[in-house]
Scaffold this motif. Sequence first.
Motif, short mmCIF file in Angstrom:
data_model
loop_
_atom_site.label_atom_id
_atom_site.label_comp_id
_atom_site.label_asym_id
_atom_site.label_seq_id
_atom_site.Cartn_x
_atom_site.Cartn_y
_atom_site.Cartn_z
N LYS A 1 0.72 -1.31 -0.06
CA LYS A 1 0.23 0.14 0.00
C LYS A 1 0.92 1.17 0.11
O LYS A 1 0.66 2.23 -0.82
CB LYS A 1 -1.06 0.04 1.10
CG LYS A 1 -2.03 -0.90 1.03
CD LYS A 1 -3.02 -0.84 2.50
CE LYS A 1 -4.41 -1.80 2.28
NZ LYS A 1 -5.15 -1.58 3.27
N ILE A 2 1.96 1.31 0.86
CA ILE A 2 2.81 2.45 0.94
C ILE A 2 3.48 2.43 -0.53
O ILE A 2 3.63 3.64 -1.09
CB ILE A 2 3.93 2.24 1.95
CG1 ILE A 2 3.15 2.47 3.29
CG2 ILE A 2 4.97 3.16 1.92
CD1 ILE A 2 3.98 1.78 4.48
N TYR A 3 4.00 1.47 -1.00
CA TYR A 3 4.41 1.35 -2.25
C TYR A 3 3.67 2.28 -3.44
O TYR A 3 4.19 3.04 -4.16
CB TYR A 3 4.93 0.13 -3.09
CG TYR A 3 5.55 0.08 -4.37
CD1 TYR A 3 7.12 0.80 -4.44
CD2 TYR A 3 5.02 -0.36 -5.44
CE1 TYR A 3 7.45 0.62 -5.80
CE2 TYR A 3 5.50 -0.27 -6.65
CZ TYR A 3 6.60 0.30 -6.78
OH TYR A 3 7.29 0.06 -8.06
N GLU A 4 2.29 1.58 -3.44
CA GLU A 4 1.37 1.88 -4.30
C GLU A 4 1.17 3.67 -4.14
O GLU A 4 0.72 4.27 -5.28
CB GLU A 4 0.03 1.19 -4.44
CG GLU A 4 0.40 -0.20 -4.87
CD GLU A 4 0.45 -0.54 -6.40
OE1 GLU A 4 0.27 0.47 -7.09
OE2 GLU A 4 1.61 -1.17 -6.67
N ALA A 5 1.12 4.05 -3.01
CA ALA A 5 0.61 5.56 -2.58
C ALA A 5 1.99 6.24 -3.29
O ALA A 5 1.78 7.35 -3.89
CB ALA A 5 0.57 5.70 -1.16
N VAL A 6 3.25 5.88 -3.05
CA VAL A 6 4.38 6.63 -3.53
C VAL A 6 4.37 6.68 -5.33
O VAL A 6 4.69 7.58 -5.85
CB VAL A 6 5.64 5.74 -3.28
CG1 VAL A 6 6.87 6.62 -3.89
CG2 VAL A 6 6.08 6.18 -1.88
N LYS A 7 3.98 5.39 -5.64
CA LYS A 7 3.93 5.11 -7.12
C LYS A 7 2.67 6.10 -7.78
O LYS A 7 2.75 6.72 -8.84
CB LYS A 7 3.35 3.83 -7.62
CG LYS A 7 3.45 3.53 -9.15
CD LYS A 7 3.23 2.00 -9.18
CE LYS A 7 3.05 1.72 -10.58
NZ LYS A 7 2.90 0.29 -10.73
N LYS A 8 1.46 6.12 -7.18
CA LYS A 8 0.49 7.01 -7.73
C LYS A 8 0.48 8.49 -7.69
O LYS A 8 -0.04 9.28 -8.06
CB LYS A 8 -0.78 6.44 -6.74
CG LYS A 8 -2.27 7.30 -7.21
CD LYS A 8 -3.27 6.63 -6.29
CE LYS A 8 -4.47 7.06 -6.68
NZ LYS A 8 -5.73 6.55 -6.13
N VAL A 9 1.34 8.71 -6.26
CA VAL A 9 1.46 10.33 -5.93
C VAL A 9 2.89 10.33 -5.78
O VAL A 9 3.57 10.81 -4.67
CB VAL A 9 0.71 10.50 -4.55
CG1 VAL A 9 0.69 12.23 -4.18
CG2 VAL A 9 -0.82 10.13 -4.61
N PRO A 10 3.56 10.73 -6.93
CA PRO A 10 5.28 10.83 -6.99
C PRO A 10 5.24 12.29 -6.01
O PRO A 10 4.43 13.44 -6.19
CB PRO A 10 5.53 11.30 -8.17
CG PRO A 10 4.41 10.76 -9.20
CD PRO A 10 3.13 10.83 -8.21
N GLY A 11 6.31 12.27 -5.16
CA GLY A 11 6.67 13.44 -4.20
C GLY A 11 5.93 13.66 -3.05
O GLY A 11 6.14 14.67 -2.49
N ILE A 12 5.21 12.79 -2.82
CA ILE A 12 4.27 12.49 -1.53
C ILE A 12 5.21 12.57 -0.27
O ILE A 12 6.44 12.03 -0.39
CB ILE A 12 3.43 11.30 -1.49
CG1 ILE A 12 2.26 11.25 -0.44
CG2 ILE A 12 4.47 9.85 -1.45
CD1 ILE A 12 1.32 10.06 -0.44
N HIS A 13 4.89 13.23 0.59
CA HIS A 13 5.65 13.39 1.89
C HIS A 13 5.17 12.11 3.00
O HIS A 13 3.93 11.78 2.89
CB HIS A 13 5.82 14.64 2.39
CG HIS A 13 4.78 15.39 2.72
ND1 HIS A 13 4.21 15.03 3.88
CD2 HIS A 13 4.22 16.33 2.08
CE1 HIS A 13 3.11 15.92 3.97
NE2 HIS A 13 3.11 16.50 2.88
N PHE A 14 5.95 11.91 4.17
CA PHE A 14 5.64 10.92 5.18
C PHE A 14 4.31 11.21 5.75
O PHE A 14 3.59 10.35 5.62
CB PHE A 14 6.85 11.17 6.28
CG PHE A 14 6.76 10.14 7.35
CD1 PHE A 14 6.96 8.83 7.24
CD2 PHE A 14 6.08 10.76 8.75
CE1 PHE A 14 7.11 8.25 8.27
CE2 PHE A 14 6.29 9.79 9.62
CZ PHE A 14 6.57 8.48 9.37
N ARG A 15 3.78 12.43 6.09
CA ARG A 15 2.78 12.80 6.87
C ARG A 15 1.42 12.52 5.78
O ARG A 15 0.49 12.01 6.31
CB ARG A 15 2.61 14.03 7.46
CG ARG A 15 3.67 14.39 8.71
CD ARG A 15 2.78 13.56 9.86
NE ARG A 15 3.75 14.00 10.82
CZ ARG A 15 3.46 13.63 12.03
NH1 ARG A 15 2.46 12.89 12.33
NH2 ARG A 15 4.04 13.76 13.08
#
Length: 175
Positions: free
Chosen positions: A13-27
């Motif tokens: 899920k974390i990987y998919e979030a990063v893939k879907k939203v490039p430049g996402i930050h921790f919070r």
Amino acid sequence: MEDKTLELESRRKIYEAVKKVPGIHFREINRRLEISLGVIEYHLRYLEQHELIVSKQEGRYKRYYVEGKLGSKDKQLMSLLRQQMPRRILMHLLLHPKATQKRLRKELKISASTLSFHISKLLDAELIITHKVGRKHGYKVVDSDVVSKALIRYQEGFVDEVVDDFVDTWMEIHP
């Protein structure tokens, strides 16, 4: 290697979030996935160690990207698009090329100093250029295709109705 590394549901899920939203930050990962901070921190570090994602410190945020998907210029663009005011300035300039400082201040309802701060970031990133409009300074996006395509491609990743409105308007103008 990717399949085995992503066996755990929370890591995937974390990987998919990063893939879907490039430049996402921790919070933002925490807000979107509602996974505890410790679990997110552990899996982000694990994904970086296994070279599936890469992080980049940008100002006070550490932003995450899928490894090998974006070049440094694209990461810089995505970082600025993740910030509300630079994003709104870029969208306004895409729809109103050559807008002046006065028009930007009026339309975006921001102070001259706030506008100058964000304009400087966009000029430094070479996303916009300045030019004369009579006796005034105007701005325009250097590569409108690149910026508009990034907004359209990652529209879901922006929790901002203004982006949705922009994409709708842009698609009407540029079918």
